[in-house]
Design an enzyme around this catalytic site. Structure first.
Site, PDB file in Angstrom:
ATOM      1  N   ASP A 223       1.163  -1.083  -0.074  1.00 20.46           N
ATOM      2  CA  ASP A 223      -0.129   0.038  -0.584  1.00 20.46           C
ATOM      3  C   ASP A 223       1.084   1.382   0.139  1.00 20.46           C
ATOM      4  O   ASP A 223       1.670   1.517  -0.857  1.00 20.46           O
ATOM      5  CB  ASP A 223      -1.039  -0.520   1.091  1.00 20.46           C
ATOM      6  N   TYR A 373      -3.679  11.083   0.202  1.00 14.72           N
ATOM      7  CA  TYR A 373      -4.277  11.008  -0.538  1.00 14.72           C
ATOM      8  C   TYR A 373      -3.712  12.376  -1.553  1.00 14.72           C
ATOM      9  O   TYR A 373      -3.449  11.735  -2.629  1.00 14.72           O
ATOM     10  CB  TYR A 373      -5.312  10.460  -0.903  1.00 14.72           C
ATOM     11  N   HIS A 429      -4.515  -7.420   0.041  1.00  9.90           N
ATOM     12  CA  HIS A 429      -3.999  -6.578   0.514  1.00  9.90           C
ATOM     13  C   HIS A 429      -2.867  -6.702   1.545  1.00  9.90           C
ATOM     14  O   HIS A 429      -2.281  -6.391   1.598  1.00  9.90           O
ATOM     15  CB  HIS A 429      -4.880  -4.997   0.314  1.00  9.90           C
TER      16      HIS A 429
END
Lengths: 454, 470
Positions: A223, A373, A429
């Site tokens: 990630d 982000y 993930h």
């Protein structure tokens, strides 16, 4: 006619590739300062302070009060997890959280490893530092930094830490592990200024490793951790001995990639595509457009309006849990969307999941975590570091249920010294938390290849 | 028989090229007639049916209309205050204005007003100034406000339905209502303002699949139940799509359709051409200078800006239950989420301001009343689900996107609306545009922000339609 065109394309692609590889640029960066106001005069305080996670009666009672106050809205009939976190199951999670979850006990569990804080570029950076306890004579521990992502934390690594620091196998490498928290996440202070992106985080972590006396070390990440450790390898290739990643999304779309997408189904052998590659990439529109669109709403809103998106979640623990745990369900296996309980407890314990949520809750860091982000996409999808390859030895662990699948060919475009590429047996993930054994095994395999070839 | 023989003789006398010309022109004329006939043929979309209540459909069909009063209680207000007091503040980044979303510093001011000065009881009394009703349609209690025009001699009263959008409500129309119902001239309106099922006081569907077509059908049933068989429609945001669907389903019932937002759905060569040629030779593609000013630079205004502003749409269109969960517990979170839109969608430049210029066009009382409608009814999640239900099937392939609209239409193009639709593009789908106006000022929440301008344009449109009745 088609054959000629194809040949010409392939030839052109090869030429381009060769030309591309020859210009291995280095990622540049400037220093930064992220505290409030202007940086003070004088040198920065570089001391390393031990840190203990703490809690209090007030904190727990406040949490319980808020859980009691939650206003559930029933999910649509037969919708399972397709509209997001299912309301019926959420009430079960909330009830467990309210009545059975023991935060004091979990805090003790967090403190089983030594935590520290140190000021870098104006903000307090938190990390866990785990040394092997019983190192045999003459052996030194190999330093390794492991970086988490969103919505995870350093806690995701608690399952794998013993496997890396006290490996059962005698000829496995024993690691000395540093698990930092990304600034803005958990116990690391949040930047006060705009612009703190993955390259800044990489620079901060390089300074951290240097401050701790590690001249050369390995890095592991998934990630955001993938992005940050990759940037670390790009910023200082001499410091990063090897890079192990379990997430490797494509950043740079080149002619070879396009060709492989167009022809990969018909001629998988041409591109080295395995059965898993073909299954994960085709049919194209569904796997490369529709599925990502279905799962990237959070990404879109966090990359544009993080302060709005996080606002309600910082007041409502149940809302925060729903938002975070939805990812632990769907990103572990897309099929879990069709289950009433999202399959959440199949691979994780509620205790572990909620401990991760509590790290976001007790530190109030959900909004600052979302800002990361926006900071990373401020300059669009094609920042300078996306165009620069990675020249340190790299190992990729490709888990079958990872969000984005990267075949070996694509990983090679970015990572020019790809030493190992493993198609893992199972896992999604949150690999380190879900399959610590498999992950540790692959890290060992990678290290041995790199160290063996020295 | 003789005629046939005469034609045959005439044809035989023509030489080959002339015969070919005759054949071609016959085909050409036939084709033209066919196309013109097709264009004139008023297509409608199927009504369908639905049932959205709990479990299985019950046989009993309750058609009654029940009066409804908005109510509140000490408990409700105390609970709100308690939650506001429990807000956990997060410091904003330095110098970020509204670029990262609702600015935390300004949010504290809004919240303080909400906690200490906002009077919900007074606002509830204001809401109840107009009569509210509920009636059960397709298994759901549908709420609406019904405002009659006072009897004035010589005044023609026309029925009208106003449909709101997200994150608005029927309350957005409270300023425009008197301008439409209580006029002094020869034209007035009897207005119905419903709440979309899942929003505010309308019950939320319990089954999956409730999209704008279903809302349109329910609102058509509502008008029928109220005894209106011909009426006008006005809407923006979701209201624009729902009223358009209503006009597509029962064009014979819709006297006229007035919209303040037009979504450009049909892309293609025509649009591409107008985008390429438009900035340089606008008249060639039917653009006015104002169109050029509002559309270009195209990429920045329509693609980049839309990407910046559509995060909410993306998450609500995929994971509404997750997105709304925290907002249903945290009134401050709900207010930030909703009011961010009232700032940015009124003028995009507001993103650079510390207070988002929220109070320039709106009063905090009005803004918070709208938020309270979502808060007290716990309808934020169902309101978000509407996005997912409408995006389940590709919106460009749905039956309503492929069908034209043949009722008289009027468009009020506000300069700060989210997207601009020039007249030539609107003509692709709306076959009978009677009025198209460039409004001097105003953004997305037109009825709320510029009620007078909107009312004026609407009435102007109605007069055109009434004057030119076929």
């Amino acid at each position: 006619m088609l054959l000629e065109v194809l040949l010409a394309l392939v030839l052109g692609a090869v030429v381009l590739l060769v030309l591309r590889r020859s210009k291995a640029a280095v990622l540049k960066t400037e220093d930064g300062w992220w505290g409030a106001g202007s940086p003070p005069a004088g040198a920065e305080d570089e001391s390393i302070r031990p840190f203990q996670v703490e809690t209090s009666r007030e904190e727990i009672e406040d949490l319980q009060r808020r859980i009691d106050q939650t206003r559930p809205v029933p999910s649509l009939e037969d919708s399972q997890f397709n509209y997001g976190f299912n309301s019926t199951y959420l009430q079960k999670v909330a009830a467990y959280w309210r009545n059975e979850f023991d935060w004091s006990k979990q805090v003790d569990k967090l403190n089983q490893y030594p935590h520290f804080k140190t000021k870098i570029e104006g903000i307090d950076v938190h990390y866990v530092h785990v040394k092997p306890k019983n190192l045999p004579e003459g052996r030194t521990a190999v330093p390794l930094i492991m970086v988490h992502g969103w919505p995870g934390s350093f806690y995701e690594f608690y399952g794998i830490l013993p496997l890396l620091t006290e490996p059962a196998n005698a000829d496995d490498v024993a690691f000395e592990v540093i698990c930092p928290s990304i600034p803005g996440y958990g116990f690391s202070e949040a930047p006060r200024k705009k612009g703190f992106n993955s390259v800044c985080a990489a620079r901060v972590f390089l300074k951290l490793m240097r401050r701790l006396g590690f001249g050369r070390f390995y890095a592991q990440g998934g990630d955001w951790g993938w992005q940050i450790t990759t940037n670390m390898a790009q910023l200082d290739p001499t410091a990063v001995k090897g890079l192990h990643i379990n997430f490797a999304p494509v950043e740079n779309v080149g002619p070879l990639l396009i060709l492989s997408i167009l022809l990969g189904r018909r001629f998988p052998g041409l591109f080295g595509f395995t059965e898993l590659d073909v299954k994960r990439l085709y049919p194209r529109v569904e796997k490369m457009l529709v599925e990502p669109l279905k799962e990237t709403g959070y990404f879109h809103i966090q990359a544009t309006k993080p302060d709005t998106a996080g606002r309600g979640l910082n007041d409502s623990p149940v809302g925060l849990a729903a938002y975070i745990l939805e990812k632990f369900s769907t990103w572990t296996d897309h099929e879990f969307r069709n289950l009433e309980d999202g399959g959440l407890e199949r691979k994780f314990s509620l205790e572990d999941l909620l401990t991760n949520v509590m790290i976001y809750w007790t530190t109030g860091s959900i909004t600052s975590s979302m800002r990361f982000y926006k900071e990373n996409f401020a300059k669009g999808f094609y920042p300078p570091h996306a165009r620069i390859p990675v020249t340190v030895p790299t190992g990729v662990a490709a888990f079958p249920n990872e969000l984005m699948h990267t075949p070996k060919l694509w990983a090679k475009q970015k990572n020019h010294k790809l030493k190992t590429y493993t198609t893992m047996a199972r896992g999604g993930h949150f690999a380190a938390m879900e399959e610590p054994g498999l992950m540790a095994q692959d890290i060992q395999k990678f290290i041995k290849v790199v160290e063996g070839k020295k | 028989m003789q005629a046939v023989e005469a034609i045959q003789k005439a044809l035989q006398e023509l030489d080959r090229p002339k015969l070919q010309l005759l054949a071609l022109s016959s085909v050409g004329i036939g084709l033209t007639y066919f196309l013109v006939w097709r264009r004139k043929a008023k297509k409608s979309i199927p009504l369908g049916d639905g049932w959205w209540g709990h479990g299985q459909q019950t046989l009993r069909d309750d058609n009654k209309i029940y009066p409804f009063k908005v109510e509140t209680s000490e408990d409700e207000i105390n609970d709100l205050h308690r939650r506001i007091d429990q807000m956990r503040y997060t410091e904003p980044l330095e110098d970020c204005g509204f670029q990262y979303g609702f600015n935390s510093n300004y949010l504290q001011k809004v919240v303080s007003y909400w906690r200490n000065q906002f009077d919900w009881k007074k606002q509830v009394a204001k809401l109840n100034e107009y009569p509210h009703f509920k009636t059960n349609i397709e298994g759901l209690d549908v709420h609406f406000v019904h405002v009659r025009a006072p009897h004035r001699p010589g005044q023609k009263v026309l029925p009208l339905m106003l449909v709101h959008g997200w994150p608005g409500s029927f309350f957005e129309f409270y300023k425009i209502l008197p301008l439409l119902t209580d006029t002094k001239d020869d034209l007035a309106f009897e207005v119905i303002c419903p709440s979309i099922p899942g929003y505010g006081f309308s019950e939320a569907p319990h089954k999956q699949g409730f999209c704008s077509l279903d809302a349109a059908r329910i609102f058509l049933k509502l008008m029928e139940r109220l005894g209106f068989n011909k009426f006008y429609l006005q809407g923006g945001d979701w209201g624009s799509l729902i009223t358009t669907n209503m006009a597509q389903m029962k064009p014979q019932c819709v006297s006229g359709l007035h919209l303040n937002m037009l979504a450009v759905t049909k892309r293609g060569v025509g649009m591409l051409l107008s985008l390429i040629i438009g900035p340089y030779l606008p008249f060639l593609v039917g653009f006015t200078r104002e169109d050029v000013r509002r559309l270009f630079p195209y990429f920045e205004k329509n693609v980049y800006d839309l990407l910046m502003e559509s995060g909410y749409m993306h998450i609500q269109g995929t994971k509404p239950d997750t997105a709304g969960c925290g907002l249903n517990d945290s009134p401050v979170g709900l207010a930030a989420y909703i009011l961010e839109k009232f700032s940015t969608w009124t003028d995009r430049k507001n993103r650079d301001l510390e207070d988002g210029d929220l109070e320039k066009k709106y009063s905090l009382d009005d803004l918070l009343t709208n938020v309270m409608i979502y808060w007290t009814t716990r309808s934020i999640i169902p309101s978000m689900r509407f996005y997912k239900e409408n995006f389940k099937t590709n919106p460009q392939n749905r039956v309503d996107a492929r069908t034209g609209i043949f009722v008289p239409m009027g468009h009020a193009a506000f300069p700060n609306e989210l997207m601009h639709c020039p007249l030539p593009w609107a003509r692709w789908r709306f076959k009978d545009i009677r009025s198209y106006s460039y409004m001097p000022r105003g953004g997305h929440f037109a009825a709320f922000e510029e009620p007078r301008l909107l009312a004026e344009d609407f009435v102007k449109f109605v007069r055109k339609v009434e004057g030119k009745k076929r």
